[in-house]
Motif scaffolding. Structure first.
Motif, PDB file in Angstrom:
ATOM      1  N   CYS A 100       0.843  -1.197   0.000  1.00 22.28           N
ATOM      2  CA  CYS A 100       0.000   0.000   0.000  1.00 22.28           C
ATOM      3  C   CYS A 100       0.877   1.244   0.000  1.00 22.28           C
ATOM      4  O   CYS A 100       2.091   1.165   0.200  1.00 22.28           O
ATOM      5  CB  CYS A 100      -0.923   0.005   1.217  1.00 22.28           C
ATOM      6  N   VAL A 101       0.237   2.376  -0.225  1.00 21.52           N
ATOM      7  CA  VAL A 101       0.887   3.683  -0.100  1.00 21.52           C
ATOM      8  C   VAL A 101       0.176   4.422   1.028  1.00 21.52           C
ATOM      9  O   VAL A 101      -1.043   4.564   1.003  1.00 21.52           O
ATOM     10  CB  VAL A 101       0.780   4.502  -1.408  1.00 21.52           C
ATOM     11  N   VAL A 102       0.940   4.868   2.020  1.00 22.30           N
ATOM     12  CA  VAL A 102       0.375   5.587   3.160  1.00 22.30           C
ATOM     13  C   VAL A 102       0.993   6.975   3.214  1.00 22.30           C
ATOM     14  O   VAL A 102       2.218   7.113   3.185  1.00 22.30           O
ATOM     15  CB  VAL A 102       0.641   4.856   4.492  1.00 22.30           C
ATOM     16  N   VAL A 103       0.156   7.994   3.295  1.00 19.81           N
ATOM     17  CA  VAL A 103       0.623   9.377   3.326  1.00 19.81           C
ATOM     18  C   VAL A 103       0.606   9.919   4.757  1.00 19.81           C
ATOM     19  O   VAL A 103      -0.427   9.868   5.434  1.00 19.81           O
ATOM     20  CB  VAL A 103      -0.245  10.273   2.419  1.00 19.81           C
ATOM     21  N   GLY A 104       1.754  10.434   5.201  1.00 23.14           N
ATOM     22  CA  GLY A 104       1.849  11.124   6.486  1.00 23.14           C
ATOM     23  C   GLY A 104       1.620  10.250   7.698  1.00 23.14           C
ATOM     24  O   GLY A 104       1.799   9.031   7.678  1.00 23.14           O
ATOM     25  N   ARG A 105       1.248  10.903   8.802  1.00 25.94           N
ATOM     26  CA  ARG A 105       0.846  10.250  10.051  1.00 25.94           C
ATOM     27  C   ARG A 105       1.909   9.341  10.660  1.00 25.94           C
ATOM     28  O   ARG A 105       1.611   8.317  11.250  1.00 25.94           O
ATOM     29  CB  ARG A 105      -0.468   9.487   9.828  1.00 25.94           C
ATOM     30  N   CYS A 106       3.184   9.720  10.457  1.00 29.94           N
ATOM     31  CA  CYS A 106       4.315   8.962  11.021  1.00 29.94           C
ATOM     32  C   CYS A 106       4.373   7.524  10.518  1.00 29.94           C
ATOM     33  O   CYS A 106       4.929   6.648  11.172  1.00 29.94           O
ATOM     34  CB  CYS A 106       4.279   8.962  12.547  1.00 29.94           C
ATOM     35  N   ALA A 107       3.788   7.260   9.352  1.00 32.86           N
ATOM     36  CA  ALA A 107       3.747   5.888   8.837  1.00 32.86           C
ATOM     37  C   ALA A 107       5.142   5.329   8.622  1.00 32.86           C
ATOM     38  O   ALA A 107       5.368   4.127   8.782  1.00 32.86           O
ATOM     39  CB  ALA A 107       2.954   5.844   7.541  1.00 32.86           C
ATOM     40  N   ASP A 108       6.104   6.191   8.250  1.00 36.06           N
ATOM     41  CA  ASP A 108       7.468   5.716   8.052  1.00 36.06           C
ATOM     42  C   ASP A 108       8.031   5.106   9.336  1.00 36.06           C
ATOM     43  O   ASP A 108       8.763   4.107   9.301  1.00 36.06           O
ATOM     44  CB  ASP A 108       8.368   6.852   7.558  1.00 36.06           C
ATOM     45  N   TYR A 109       7.668   5.692  10.469  1.00 36.04           N
ATOM     46  CA  TYR A 109       8.140   5.187  11.766  1.00 36.04           C
ATOM     47  C   TYR A 109       7.279   4.009  12.236  1.00 36.04           C
ATOM     48  O   TYR A 109       7.801   3.000  12.709  1.00 36.04           O
ATOM     49  CB  TYR A 109       8.094   6.312  12.794  1.00 36.04           C
ATOM     50  N   ILE A 110       5.988   4.131  12.108  1.00 37.94           N
ATOM     51  CA  ILE A 110       5.062   3.089  12.566  1.00 37.94           C
ATOM     52  C   ILE A 110       5.330   1.761  11.864  1.00 37.94           C
ATOM     53  O   ILE A 110       5.253   0.692  12.476  1.00 37.94           O
ATOM     54  CB  ILE A 110       3.602   3.542  12.321  1.00 37.94           C
ATOM     55  N   LEU A 111       5.693   1.829  10.575  1.00 35.34           N
ATOM     56  CA  LEU A 111       5.899   0.619   9.781  1.00 35.34           C
ATOM     57  C   LEU A 111       7.382   0.270   9.614  1.00 35.34           C
ATOM     58  O   LEU A 111       7.747  -0.507   8.732  1.00 35.34           O
ATOM     59  CB  LEU A 111       5.257   0.798   8.404  1.00 35.34           C
ATOM     60  N   ARG A 112       8.230   0.827  10.464  1.00 35.63           N
ATOM     61  CA  ARG A 112       9.678   0.661  10.312  1.00 35.63           C
ATOM     62  C   ARG A 112      10.139  -0.796  10.308  1.00 35.63           C
ATOM     63  O   ARG A 112      11.190  -1.110   9.734  1.00 35.63           O
ATOM     64  CB  ARG A 112      10.411   1.448  11.408  1.00 35.63           C
ATOM     65  N   ASN A 113       9.387  -1.679  10.948  1.00 39.56           N
ATOM     66  CA  ASN A 113       9.785  -3.089  10.996  1.00 39.56           C
ATOM     67  C   ASN A 113       9.253  -3.898   9.810  1.00 39.56           C
ATOM     68  O   ASN A 113       9.443  -5.116   9.762  1.00 39.56           O
ATOM     69  CB  ASN A 113       9.299  -3.724  12.306  1.00 39.56           C
ATOM     70  N   MET A 114       8.598  -3.226   8.872  1.00 38.59           N
ATOM     71  CA  MET A 114       8.025  -3.913   7.712  1.00 38.59           C
ATOM     72  C   MET A 114       8.763  -3.557   6.425  1.00 38.59           C
ATOM     73  O   MET A 114       8.258  -3.783   5.323  1.00 38.59           O
ATOM     74  CB  MET A 114       6.528  -3.591   7.599  1.00 38.59           C
ATOM     75  N   ASN A 115       9.943  -2.980   6.555  1.00 32.76           N
ATOM     76  CA  ASN A 115      10.795  -2.637   5.413  1.00 32.76           C
ATOM     77  C   ASN A 115      10.082  -1.788   4.360  1.00 32.76           C
ATOM     78  O   ASN A 115      10.095  -2.105   3.165  1.00 32.76           O
ATOM     79  CB  ASN A 115      11.348  -3.909   4.750  1.00 32.76           C
ATOM     80  N   PRO A 116       9.484  -0.676   4.763  1.00 29.49           N
ATOM     81  CA  PRO A 116       8.813   0.189   3.786  1.00 29.49           C
ATOM     82  C   PRO A 116       9.823   0.991   2.975  1.00 29.49           C
ATOM     83  O   PRO A 116      10.988   1.124   3.361  1.00 29.49           O
ATOM     84  CB  PRO A 116       7.974   1.112   4.662  1.00 29.49           C
ATOM     85  N   VAL A 117       9.378   1.526   1.850  1.00 32.49           N
ATOM     86  CA  VAL A 117      10.164   2.496   1.098  1.00 32.49           C
ATOM     87  C   VAL A 117       9.651   3.869   1.524  1.00 32.49           C
ATOM     88  O   VAL A 117       8.503   4.218   1.256  1.00 32.49           O
ATOM     89  CB  VAL A 117       9.999   2.314  -0.426  1.00 32.49           C
ATOM     90  N   ASN A 118      10.490   4.616   2.217  1.00 36.18           N
ATOM     91  CA  ASN A 118      10.072   5.895   2.791  1.00 36.18           C
ATOM     92  C   ASN A 118      10.499   7.058   1.895  1.00 36.18           C
ATOM     93  O   ASN A 118      11.688   7.238   1.625  1.00 36.18           O
ATOM     94  CB  ASN A 118      10.665   6.076   4.188  1.00 36.18           C
ATOM     95  N   CYS A 119       9.516   7.844   1.457  1.00 37.83           N
ATOM     96  CA  CYS A 119       9.778   8.960   0.549  1.00 37.83           C
ATOM     97  C   CYS A 119       9.381  10.286   1.198  1.00 37.83           C
ATOM     98  O   CYS A 119       8.446  10.333   1.997  1.00 37.83           O
ATOM     99  CB  CYS A 119       9.002   8.788  -0.748  1.00 37.83           C
ATOM    100  N   PHE A 120      10.091  11.332   0.819  1.00 34.89           N
ATOM    101  CA  PHE A 120       9.750  12.677   1.289  1.00 34.89           C
ATOM    102  C   PHE A 120       9.549  13.561   0.065  1.00 34.89           C
ATOM    103  O   PHE A 120      10.443  13.698  -0.772  1.00 34.89           O
ATOM    104  CB  PHE A 120      10.852  13.247   2.168  1.00 34.89           C
ATOM    105  N   VAL A 121       8.359  14.146  -0.050  1.00 38.99           N
ATOM    106  CA  VAL A 121       8.016  15.012  -1.172  1.00 38.99           C
ATOM    107  C   VAL A 121       8.067  16.458  -0.699  1.00 38.99           C
ATOM    108  O   VAL A 121       7.427  16.810   0.303  1.00 38.99           O
ATOM    109  CB  VAL A 121       6.614  14.666  -1.723  1.00 38.99           C
ATOM    110  N   TYR A 122       8.828  17.280  -1.403  1.00 42.69           N
ATOM    111  CA  TYR A 122       9.002  18.656  -0.943  1.00 42.69           C
ATOM    112  C   TYR A 122       9.051  19.615  -2.124  1.00 42.69           C
ATOM    113  O   TYR A 122       8.985  19.217  -3.289  1.00 42.69           O
ATOM    114  CB  TYR A 122      10.279  18.777  -0.105  1.00 42.69           C
ATOM    115  N   GLY A 123       9.164  20.889  -1.822  1.00 39.91           N
ATOM    116  CA  GLY A 123       9.256  21.909  -2.860  1.00 39.91           C
ATOM    117  C   GLY A 123       9.605  23.243  -2.234  1.00 39.91           C
ATOM    118  O   GLY A 123       9.598  23.394  -1.004  1.00 39.91           O
TER     119      GLY A 123
END
Length: 202
Positions: A100-123
């Motif tokens: 799945c794709v999860v936006v925001g809400r500390c998902a990168d940290y919450i799912l840290r043990n599931m080997n996610p691909v963590n992206c940061f979108v900026y401008g």
């Protein structure tokens, strides 16, 4: 391409929501952003208005600190604590069901043990203000300075929230697998860039 769990952290006005949504469509996986509010509200513990008012924000303390004590003499969960705990459980449950794709809400940290691909979108601030100015609904009027203040304030709240509930600094390059500037590549370019990166991730 192996389907993976992808998290999108984003600066306000960078187009992170749209990037995440289109990326999920391209990869054929579930997409979760504001949908999480309604899903959590269905549990019956909190209504959608309460969740929206308190998610991705740090609430002020609800208990006093007595003189001579370094910690409060009693403790009540803050509104943001309740939302964080509820969303964390929900996000983990959804991720366990499949890519799945999860936006925001500390998902990168919450799912840290599931080997996610963590992206940061900026401008750039200017581009993000321009984007938000273009999204003002017909009939409403905001000055550029008002929108600029809103963009800056939301980013500050997101950073504070993320750093309060995790051991990582929001927006720091080292804490993400990929950082994408939508000023340079636009929404579609960001989607293609992330998809290409994910294809090569182990």
């Amino acid at each position: 391409m192996e389907k993976k769990i992808i998290t999108i952290s984003r600066q306000f006005g960078s187009g992170g929501h749209e990037v995440g949504m289109k990326l999920a469509q391209k990869l054929g996986v579930k997409f979760y952003d504001k949908e999480l509010v309604d899903m959590l509200a269905k549990d019956g513990k909190y209504n959608a208005d309460f969740i929206e008012a308190n998610e991705e924000k740090c609430s002020p303390p609800m208990c006093p600190v007595m003189p001579g004590f370094s910690m409060p003499v009693f403790y009540q969960d803050l509104p943001s604590d309740l939302i964080y705990k509820g969303q964390s459980k929900l996000i983990r449950t959804l991720a366990e069901r499949g890519p799945c794709v999860v936006v925001g809400r500390c998902a990168d940290y919450i799912l840290r043990n599931m080997n996610p691909v963590n992206c940061f979108v900026y401008g750039s601030l200017e581009a993000r203000v321009n984007r938000k100015m273009s999204m003002i609904p017909e009939g409403l009027s905001f000055t550029r300075e008002e929108i600029k203040k809103r963009v800056i304030d939301v980013d500050k709240k997101r950073a504070k929230y993320h750093e309060f509930y995790t051991d990582k600094r929001w927006g720091r390059m080292e804490d993400y697998d990929l950082c994408v500037n939508t000023d340079k590549v636009g929404i579609e370019g960001a989607v293609e860039t992330i998809a290409a990166y994910v294809e090569h991730c182990k």
